[in-house]
Design a protein around this motif. Structure first.
Motif, PDB file in Angstrom:
ATOM      1  N   VAL A   1      -9.430   5.617 -17.046  1.00 16.53           N
ATOM      2  CA  VAL A   1      -8.573   4.429 -16.948  1.00 16.53           C
ATOM      3  C   VAL A   1      -7.288   4.640 -17.757  1.00 16.53           C
ATOM      4  CG1 VAL A   1      -8.405   1.947 -17.411  1.00 16.53           C
ATOM      5  CG2 VAL A   1     -10.492   2.881 -16.433  1.00 16.53           C
ATOM      6  N   GLU A   2      -7.382   5.363 -18.855  1.00 14.71           N
ATOM      7  CA  GLU A   2      -6.192   5.703 -19.634  1.00 14.71           C
ATOM      8  C   GLU A   2      -5.257   6.582 -18.787  1.00 14.71           C
ATOM      9  OE1 GLU A   2      -4.841   6.442 -24.082  1.00 14.71           O
ATOM     10  OE2 GLU A   2      -6.088   4.894 -23.228  1.00 14.71           O
ATOM     11  N   LYS A   3      -5.832   7.556 -18.078  1.00 15.69           N
ATOM     12  CA  LYS A   3      -5.041   8.420 -17.192  1.00 15.69           C
ATOM     13  C   LYS A   3      -4.434   7.623 -16.044  1.00 15.69           C
ATOM     14  CE  LYS A   3      -7.330  12.919 -17.306  1.00 15.69           C
ATOM     15  NZ  LYS A   3      -8.048  13.858 -16.449  1.00 15.69           N
ATOM     16  N   LEU A   4      -5.254   6.792 -15.452  1.00 13.79           N
ATOM     17  CA  LEU A   4      -4.875   5.994 -14.287  1.00 13.79           C
ATOM     18  C   LEU A   4      -3.657   5.115 -14.563  1.00 13.79           C
ATOM     19  CD1 LEU A   4      -6.099   5.203 -11.444  1.00 13.79           C
ATOM     20  CD2 LEU A   4      -7.279   3.376 -12.662  1.00 13.79           C
ATOM     21  N   THR A   5      -3.551   4.620 -15.776  1.00 14.49           N
ATOM     22  CA  THR A   5      -2.476   3.683 -16.114  1.00 14.49           C
ATOM     23  C   THR A   5      -1.356   4.335 -16.922  1.00 14.49           C
ATOM     24  OG1 THR A   5      -3.718   2.948 -18.063  1.00 14.49           O
ATOM     25  CG2 THR A   5      -4.001   1.663 -16.035  1.00 14.49           C
ATOM     26  N   SER A   6      -1.421   5.653 -17.110  1.00 16.49           N
ATOM     27  CA  SER A   6      -0.448   6.330 -17.975  1.00 16.49           C
ATOM     28  C   SER A   6       0.979   6.240 -17.457  1.00 16.49           C
ATOM     29  CB  SER A   6      -0.840   7.793 -18.183  1.00 16.49           C
ATOM     30  OG  SER A   6      -0.775   8.491 -16.958  1.00 16.49           O
ATOM     31  N   SER A   7       1.163   6.081 -16.151  1.00 12.59           N
ATOM     32  CA  SER A   7       2.512   6.085 -15.582  1.00 12.59           C
ATOM     33  C   SER A   7       3.045   4.682 -15.290  1.00 12.59           C
ATOM     34  CB  SER A   7       2.533   6.926 -14.298  1.00 12.59           C
ATOM     35  OG  SER A   7       1.680   6.352 -13.326  1.00 12.59           O
ATOM     36  N   THR A   8       2.386   3.650 -15.816  1.00 11.90           N
ATOM     37  CA  THR A   8       2.889   2.292 -15.605  1.00 11.90           C
ATOM     38  C   THR A   8       2.840   1.481 -16.895  1.00 11.90           C
ATOM     39  OG1 THR A   8       2.771   0.305 -14.236  1.00 11.90           O
ATOM     40  CG2 THR A   8       0.662   1.290 -14.860  1.00 11.90           C
ATOM     41  N   SER A   9       3.801   0.592 -17.015  1.00  6.32           N
ATOM     42  CA  SER A   9       3.782  -0.394 -18.100  1.00  6.32           C
ATOM     43  C   SER A   9       3.703  -1.792 -17.522  1.00  6.32           C
ATOM     44  CB  SER A   9       5.038  -0.258 -18.968  1.00  6.32           C
ATOM     45  OG  SER A   9       5.020   0.967 -19.654  1.00  6.32           O
ATOM     46  N   ASP A  10       3.497  -1.886 -16.217  1.00 11.14           N
ATOM     47  CA  ASP A  10       3.432  -3.161 -15.506  1.00 11.14           C
ATOM     48  C   ASP A  10       1.973  -3.636 -15.450  1.00 11.14           C
ATOM     49  OD1 ASP A  10       3.341  -5.250 -13.680  1.00 11.14           O
ATOM     50  OD2 ASP A  10       4.498  -4.219 -12.141  1.00 11.14           O
ATOM     51  N   PRO A  11       1.668  -4.745 -16.120  1.00 12.73           N
ATOM     52  CA  PRO A  11       0.283  -5.239 -16.126  1.00 12.73           C
ATOM     53  C   PRO A  11      -0.288  -5.509 -14.731  1.00 12.73           C
ATOM     54  CG  PRO A  11       1.545  -6.334 -17.836  1.00 12.73           C
ATOM     55  CD  PRO A  11       2.525  -5.543 -16.998  1.00 12.73           C
ATOM     56  N   ASP A  12       0.552  -5.986 -13.800  1.00 12.80           N
ATOM     57  CA  ASP A  12       0.065  -6.263 -12.445  1.00 12.80           C
ATOM     58  C   ASP A  12      -0.280  -4.972 -11.711  1.00 12.80           C
ATOM     59  OD1 ASP A  12       0.317  -9.071 -12.686  1.00 12.80           O
ATOM     60  OD2 ASP A  12       2.440  -8.966 -12.158  1.00 12.80           O
ATOM     61  N   GLU A  13       0.552  -3.960 -11.862  1.00 12.11           N
ATOM     62  CA  GLU A  13       0.274  -2.670 -11.232  1.00 12.11           C
ATOM     63  C   GLU A  13      -0.981  -2.043 -11.842  1.00 12.11           C
ATOM     64  OE1 GLU A  13       2.339   1.698 -10.513  1.00 12.11           O
ATOM     65  OE2 GLU A  13       3.601   0.020 -11.147  1.00 12.11           O
ATOM     66  N   ALA A  14      -1.113  -2.126 -13.154  1.00 15.01           N
ATOM     67  CA  ALA A  14      -2.303  -1.594 -13.822  1.00 15.01           C
ATOM     68  C   ALA A  14      -3.556  -2.299 -13.308  1.00 15.01           C
ATOM     69  CB  ALA A  14      -2.187  -1.762 -15.330  1.00 15.01           C
ATOM     70  N   TYR A  15      -3.484  -3.621 -13.154  1.00 17.07           N
ATOM     71  CA  TYR A  15      -4.620  -4.398 -12.638  1.00 17.07           C
ATOM     72  C   TYR A  15      -5.040  -3.870 -11.263  1.00 17.07           C
ATOM     73  CZ  TYR A  15      -7.288  -8.333 -10.805  1.00 17.07           C
ATOM     74  OH  TYR A  15      -8.268  -9.107 -10.243  1.00 17.07           O
ATOM     75  N   GLU A  16      -4.076  -3.651 -10.386  1.00 18.52           N
ATOM     76  CA  GLU A  16      -4.387  -3.169  -9.031  1.00 18.52           C
ATOM     77  C   GLU A  16      -4.974  -1.764  -9.062  1.00 18.52           C
ATOM     78  OE1 GLU A  16      -4.533  -4.968  -6.306  1.00 18.52           O
ATOM     79  OE2 GLU A  16      -3.835  -6.711  -7.451  1.00 18.52           O
ATOM     80  N   ARG A  17      -4.451  -0.905  -9.926  1.00 17.47           N
ATOM     81  CA  ARG A  17      -4.994   0.458 -10.042  1.00 17.47           C
ATOM     82  C   ARG A  17      -6.434   0.419 -10.561  1.00 17.47           C
ATOM     83  NH1 ARG A  17      -0.219   4.225 -12.711  1.00 17.47           N
ATOM     84  NH2 ARG A  17       1.370   3.819 -11.141  1.00 17.47           N
ATOM     85  N   ILE A  18      -6.670  -0.396 -11.564  1.00 18.90           N
ATOM     86  CA  ILE A  18      -8.020  -0.510 -12.144  1.00 18.90           C
ATOM     87  C   ILE A  18      -8.977  -1.125 -11.132  1.00 18.90           C
ATOM     88  CG2 ILE A  18      -9.398  -1.631 -13.948  1.00 18.90           C
ATOM     89  CD1 ILE A  18      -6.857  -1.241 -15.777  1.00 18.90           C
ATOM     90  N   LYS A  19      -8.505  -2.113 -10.391  1.00 14.76           N
ATOM     91  CA  LYS A  19      -9.330  -2.736  -9.348  1.00 14.76           C
ATOM     92  C   LYS A  19      -9.785  -1.685  -8.331  1.00 14.76           C
ATOM     93  CE  LYS A  19      -9.026  -6.308  -5.774  1.00 14.76           C
ATOM     94  NZ  LYS A  19      -8.134  -7.344  -5.194  1.00 14.76           N
ATOM     95  N   ALA A  20      -8.855  -0.870  -7.850  1.00 12.01           N
ATOM     96  CA  ALA A  20      -9.186   0.175  -6.873  1.00 12.01           C
ATOM     97  C   ALA A  20     -10.154   1.188  -7.481  1.00 12.01           C
ATOM     98  CB  ALA A  20      -7.916   0.869  -6.395  1.00 12.01           C
ATOM     99  N   PHE A  21      -9.935   1.557  -8.728  1.00 12.82           N
ATOM    100  CA  PHE A  21     -10.817   2.500  -9.423  1.00 12.82           C
ATOM    101  C   PHE A  21     -12.232   1.941  -9.530  1.00 12.82           C
ATOM    102  CE2 PHE A  21     -12.722   3.756 -13.512  1.00 12.82           C
ATOM    103  CZ  PHE A  21     -12.869   5.117 -13.309  1.00 12.82           C
ATOM    104  N   LEU A  22     -12.363   0.691  -9.960  1.00 13.07           N
ATOM    105  CA  LEU A  22     -13.690   0.081 -10.134  1.00 13.07           C
ATOM    106  C   LEU A  22     -14.389  -0.095  -8.785  1.00 13.07           C
ATOM    107  CD1 LEU A  22     -12.927  -2.565 -12.904  1.00 13.07           C
ATOM    108  CD2 LEU A  22     -14.149  -0.385 -13.169  1.00 13.07           C
ATOM    109  N   GLN A  23     -13.636  -0.420  -7.741  1.00 14.36           N
ATOM    110  CA  GLN A  23     -14.235  -0.582  -6.417  1.00 14.36           C
ATOM    111  C   GLN A  23     -14.737   0.743  -5.845  1.00 14.36           C
ATOM    112  OE1 GLN A  23     -11.088  -2.628  -4.314  1.00 14.36           O
ATOM    113  NE2 GLN A  23     -11.936  -4.635  -4.827  1.00 14.36           N
TER     114      GLN A  23
END
Length: 138
Positions: A112-134
């Motif tokens: 998850v740290e890697k997944l969000t390393s290229s964004t500082s946008d909380p909404d984009e991070a949420y969507e990336r984490i959602k896809a990862f968890l799914q």
């Protein structure tokens, strides 16, 4: 915050939230799943809350910013998570600052740290984490 830190000392507790109304809720699963679920199903609980957590990486920090968390404590925090909180103006205290959060096997940086390393946008991070968890088996 001292009460939350005390609750965090129990082995089975991974994180603790005190809502703006004073309710206390404990997290028991590793990673961001409990935080993500709370943000998705009961976002009002995070607005104005205090959180104490064992480990906070960039992904968790971005979720907390999205949720409107007011104050944070971590046993261990990554440098990028600390930076996210500072940018958002959220007070944070911690015991240990690390360059990165390491995965559970100790072999690489947390996914998850890697997944969000290229964004500082909380909404984009949420969507990336959602896809990862799914994509993870339940």
């Amino acid at each position: 915050m001292e009460e939350l830190k005390h609750l965090l000392q129990r082995e089975e507790v991974r994180g603790v939230v005190r809502t703006a109304t004073g309710e206390i809720h404990e997290f028991h699963r590793q990673g961001v799943i409990d935080l993500f679920t709370l943000l998705t199903e009961a976002p009002q609980m995070l607005q104005g809350s205090q959180i104490a957590d064992r480990v906070i990486g960039r992904g968790a920090a971005l979720l907390m910013v999205k949720g409107g968390v007011q104050e944070v404590f971590a046993y261990v925090i990554s440098e990028s998570a600390l930076s996210i909180f500072k940018q958002a103006g959220i007070p944070v205290t911690y015991n240990s600052l690390q360059p990165h959060i390491i995965n559970r096997t100790g072999t690489d940086i947390c996914p998850v740290e890697k997944l969000t390393s290229s964004t500082s946008d909380p909404d984009e991070a949420y969507e990336r984490i959602k896809a990862f968890l799914q994509s993870k088996p339940h």
